[in-house]
Design an enzyme around this catalytic site. Structure first.
Site, PDB file in Angstrom:
ATOM      1  N   ARG B 295      39.328  85.155  48.419  1.00 20.03           N
ATOM      2  CA  ARG B 295      40.313  85.181  49.794  1.00 20.03           C
ATOM      3  C   ARG B 295      41.631  84.772  49.415  1.00 20.03           C
ATOM      4  NH1 ARG B 295      35.737  81.667  53.832  1.00 20.03           N
ATOM      5  NH2 ARG B 295      34.810  83.618  54.375  1.00 20.03           N
ATOM      6  N   TYR B 439      38.265  92.211  55.361  1.00 13.07           N
ATOM      7  CA  TYR B 439      37.351  91.778  54.300  1.00 13.07           C
ATOM      8  C   TYR B 439      37.432  90.543  53.723  1.00 13.07           C
ATOM      9  CZ  TYR B 439      40.459  94.141  50.643  1.00 13.07           C
ATOM     10  OH  TYR B 439      41.439  94.577  49.889  1.00 13.07           O
ATOM     11  N   GLU B 440      36.519  89.859  52.976  1.00  8.69           N
ATOM     12  CA  GLU B 440      36.234  88.688  52.571  1.00  8.69           C
ATOM     13  C   GLU B 440      36.416  87.637  53.869  1.00  8.69           C
ATOM     14  OE1 GLU B 440      35.281  88.539  49.878  1.00  8.69           O
ATOM     15  OE2 GLU B 440      36.221  90.492  48.892  1.00  8.69           O
ATOM     16  N   GLY B 441      35.729  87.976  54.829  1.00 13.21           N
ATOM     17  CA  GLY B 441      35.782  87.161  55.834  1.00 13.21           C
ATOM     18  C   GLY B 441      37.153  87.268  57.062  1.00 13.21           C
TER      19      GLY B 441
END
Lengths: 595, 595
Positions: B295, B439-441
């Site tokens: 993140r 992406y990555e949340g």
């Protein structure tokens, strides 16, 4: 889910909010009885959803193909769809009956335009630019030119283009170099290269009519030496049929981020034959007839792509199961809840609806002003219509396309990782809409047109008229408790817009950089206020329906979205006002080499 | 103009603003003497500009190719560049010396990461994810696993991936179905399909180590039954060399909006052999080690793409001649002025700089907290570092990528029509950066992590500590007239952030939808405040240099941009506060079928 034309919303706006039946005594409107309009909207919805929408992804994936013989092949299916478009009489909807058109008001035509742009933006640009060429000749051409070209352009049988940009000149048309040399027969020989010519060459129409800006030999430099010419791909023969090939060639296509289905051409005029439209050296004014029409059309593209992208996102949000609602399972028998239960997904959907629905109203309302400017027998109404058209055009173009990009980006975001793949339509909507912030004058140029030209015109008559209209609405409705969120929000926004306007008047003249530095924030403050007014008008209409006992949830839903707009979108006015009144000093402080 | 690594800015931040020499007594930092760091930054700039940047457009145009034998061919030049990357020791910069790394602080490694991401985002993801796999094994693996895998991952000789997502589960990992069956030899057989696996297959490393989430037969449902496995493409033989092919196959590549040079794979585990990392059913916690690191890396991508896009736009704005300055010609001998004379172009450039420079400082400052959490002998410093890392990670990811997209879109806008064509780099930057919001949340997930988890952790200790730090800065500097614009702006933003925080504490527990509805606006309010603090720190540093007689215009420029931030960016806090405190009622009022 594929695109569902918002026929109900269009009918609601035309019938209930704008009440176009009030104008039934005006030319054009007499044929636009509300049941006829309803039928047109229904048919427009059917045609765009069934014929154009299925070709949208095809156009994006295939793009157009340039062939070594200077022809361009459009994506599979485009040619057939274009034939259906012409056969259905759609391009003729808003054209003059004298040239085979149906003569309907522009505001009715917009309904079809929005739907076709939502269904297939790249495709809809071909007839869109054709209509622009039609308008330029209608406004500036000789009777002979009108008789020769307008029926073909009105029907869509022939295509039309705008040939403005050259490699070294886009916004600054004063720099253009394309040359026109007068011939003994009254025609001109045109030489030069034009770029970014949308629909400049394709295989769908039997002829293509280029409207070309060029400089007649010996003309003054700068914008005062630019003339407008008609340059058809095939020279009309004695019968007005496409005859000899004119040496105006497509030398290649641009590789673009989006609108792949539209052929963006490099066009070389190799002593092509052209005919002057209107007077020598007065081409720019005529081109602005096309340009202003095109700017409204680009604002429409912002809303149209936003609508289509929103629909895709809403459908995805109702289907995609992922996670659980913060307030307990809403789909307890399923493995997870649909993501529409999540407030942050709702936020993006509600933001989108709040802007799309009022943005569309603003677009239609502005177009109606144009119709009234054209058709009203009342001088005061015509003047007001003209004032509003001039004032609102940059806001429609700049603000609605900025917001359109935001909605398309949010729609992609709602799709999560799927949105970034090309298996879902979200990426295409975002890539396609991106050009709308640029062409027909970048949004920065729109903002400068608004603060530098439109505000001050006629001593500020247009904007003062708008303020008075807003004040009158608030005064007339502020005692209605049901409309309180709307009158309060509108009054607050209008006060801020007025403060920003006063600041500009005091500081922009003294230092033009202050006007430039404030321009984009001012345009957004203006757009937000205009949309607040649209929500107020919509709310009043809905409230009246509900008060009259209509229980259709359509109206209550509108009121909820409108209140959401006031609560969740309108607060941006504060930031815009603070920024625009901060002046240009820091913005302009650094030398260019510091960047 | 091609990408110019901002070596001066990086050195300024590390040396002057963050003063990393203060930590020379800490492990890792002892090898990061400031002249060593300077040299690393210089070299990083050289390598990324000369080796990676020239391949950026190539990667975009060619993309990766999936071959029927399940191999993937990367774009021309990638393989050679990767070999140079490994030979140069770049992946090892921040890795542990025990496994062949150079053991430098993460904050120093970030400098290289930002430059490689600016130069070539798609390429830089391969080593980026490898480092994530390295970290997961370092944190959770057995000593044997560390000894076997870490040296290869640290060097980049082997690649690494994260295998999380499945077609029906992205954010909601509790739904995942990939199955693991224990074998007599202690290994597991893994079966299932994973999607969107970045760098899941390629031709640049001699092996690829997949970190795979799967459910051991009989494990509980939901997130409590998920375990993490190491699944190498080639099973290491007795000598630790790549041996037998493990049946983990790439079945295809996603067609994407951007990052075409990175292979986004569908990965099929056909009873592939894997080894459990850490304990059974505790895989998610380990995956979050990778995820949190990732993140920060994604937030970095937001800044990195913004920097590269800004540079392209600034170069274009200085070269493109179009129109005249509102205050009279600035290039009287030329046909027109460069467009950088126009305030609205400046606005976009200054907005970009104001966000990029403070955003980078925020990124570095946060990474330094992580280093201190890891290396400080002082328990209080470690706790504060951990608190800040946890609190800031969602803000770094969500806020900096939202802003990154904005900067890239503005950079495209400055290019006008050229920006929409693929002949200029602006389109690629905007298309590439778009994934960083997802992406990555997704950024909505980040915002929810912030308000739902991070704020309340340890009774709000982290956020209260941050407020105290801001208050202390203001108190210590408010009497310095030169810093007044900064202390005032910061104090105002902090007051709003605190008000928003209080509102959330009072209303979010009562109704979780209020927290969800407020989350994104809160995250932006937080990010804007954090960047105000960064500008205050930068301003204090620059002011001290100037007071000491340093006449380098670098410092005065920073002060101008910082003041611009306070005047022209920070006013957005007002709108965010108004929105977030408006609650969830209208947002959640409509039934799902109304959308």
């Amino acid at each position: 889910m594929s695109y569902q034309p918002p026929v109900r919303d269009h009918a609601f706006l035309l019938r209930d909010v704008l009440e176009i039946e009030k104008y039934a005594n005006l030319p054009g409107f007499e044929d636009a009885a509300i049941d006829v309009v309803d039928q047109i909207i229904q048919e427009a919805g059917r045609f765009t959803a069934e014929v154009l929408a299925p070709l949208n992804a095809v156009g994006d994936k295939q793009g157009c193909t340039w062939n070594p013989d200077h022809t361009v092949t459009t994506p599979k299916g485009f040619k057939e769809a274009y034939a259906q478009l012409v056969a259905g009489g759609w391009p003729a909807l808003g054209a003059d009956t004298a040239y085979g058109g149906q003569g309907l008001p522009h505001v009715v035509n917009l309904s079809f335009s929005e739907m076709s742009s939502s269904a297939n933006m790249a495709f809809s640009m071909y007839p869109g630019l054709t209509h622009g060429a039609y308008s330029a000749i209608l406004n500036g051409g000789s009777q002979a030119q009108k008789d020769l070209y307008l029926p073909h352009l009105a029907s869509g049988n022939w295509g039309g283009t705008m040939n403005l940009t050259e490699p070294h000149c886009g916004t600054d048309l004063g720099l253009l170099r394309t040359k026109a040399v007068a011939q003994a027969d009254g025609s001109y020989r045109i030489s030069g290269t034009k770029i970014w010519i949308s629909g400049g060459e394709h295989d769908m129409a039997e002829n293509i009519v280029h409207l070309v800006l060029a400089r007649i030999e010996g003309a003054p430099e700068g914008v005062r030496g630019i003339s407008l010419f008609i340059v058809p791909k095939f020279l009309p023969d004695a019968d007005g049929k496409p005859g000899a090939r004119n040496p105006v060639f497509c030398d290649g296509l641009e590789e673009k981020m989006g609108i792949h289905g539209n052929a963006t051409c490099v066009i070389r005029h190799e002593e092509s034959t052209g005919w002057l439209v209107g007077e020598e050296n007065r081409g720019l004014a005529l081109m602005f007839v096309m340009m202003n029409e095109a700017r409204i059309g680009v604002g429409l593209q912002g809303i149209a792509q936003a609508e289509a992208a929103y629909q895709a996102a809403a459908a995805f949000a109702k289907e995609r199961l992922q996670g659980r609602s913060l307030t307990g399972p809403k789909n307890p028998d399923g493995p997870a809840d649909p993501i529409i239960v999540h407030p942050d997904v709702r936020r993006m959907l509600m933001d989108s609806r709040a802007v799309i629905e009022a943005g569309r109203a603003f677009l239609f309302w502005t177009a109606l002003q144009g119709d009234l400017a054209h058709a009203s027998p009342d001088e005061a109404v015509r003047q007001k219509g003209n004032d509003y058209m001039a004032l609102m055009t940059p806001v429609v173009k700049g603000f609605l396309t900025d917001k359109g990009l935001k909605v398309c980006s949010d729609a992609l975001q709602i799709h999560g990782g799927s949105g970034f793949t090309e298996h879902f339509p979200a990426s295409q909507y975002m890539r396609d809409v991106r050009i709308a912030l640029i062409y027909e004058g970048t949004n920065g140029v729109q903002a400068l047109d608004l603060v530098g030209r439109k505000l001050a015109a006629n001593g500020g008559r247009a904007v003062m008229g708008f303020f008075a209209e807003l004040d009158a609405f608030v005064a007339a409705n502020q005692d209605d408790p049901a409309l309180k969120p709307f009158t309060e929000g509108l009054a607050d926004a209008k006060a801020k817009l007025q403060e920003g306007t006063m600041w500009l008047m005091q500081n922009g003249l003294m230092n033009p950089d202050n006007a430039g530095a404030a321009s984009t924030d001012y345009m957004h403050l203006f757009g937000l206020t205009a949309l607040a007014y649209m929500w107020a008008l919509i709310a009043k209409t809905c409230q009246a329906k509900i008060a009259a006992g209509d229980t259709d949830p359509f109206y209550a839903t509108k009121l909820t979205i409108g209140r959401y707009y006031m609560q969740r979108v309108l607060p941006d006015t504060t930031g815009h006002l603070a920024k625009l009144t901060s002046g240009s000093e820091l913005m302009m402080a650094l030398p260019a080499e510091a960047f």
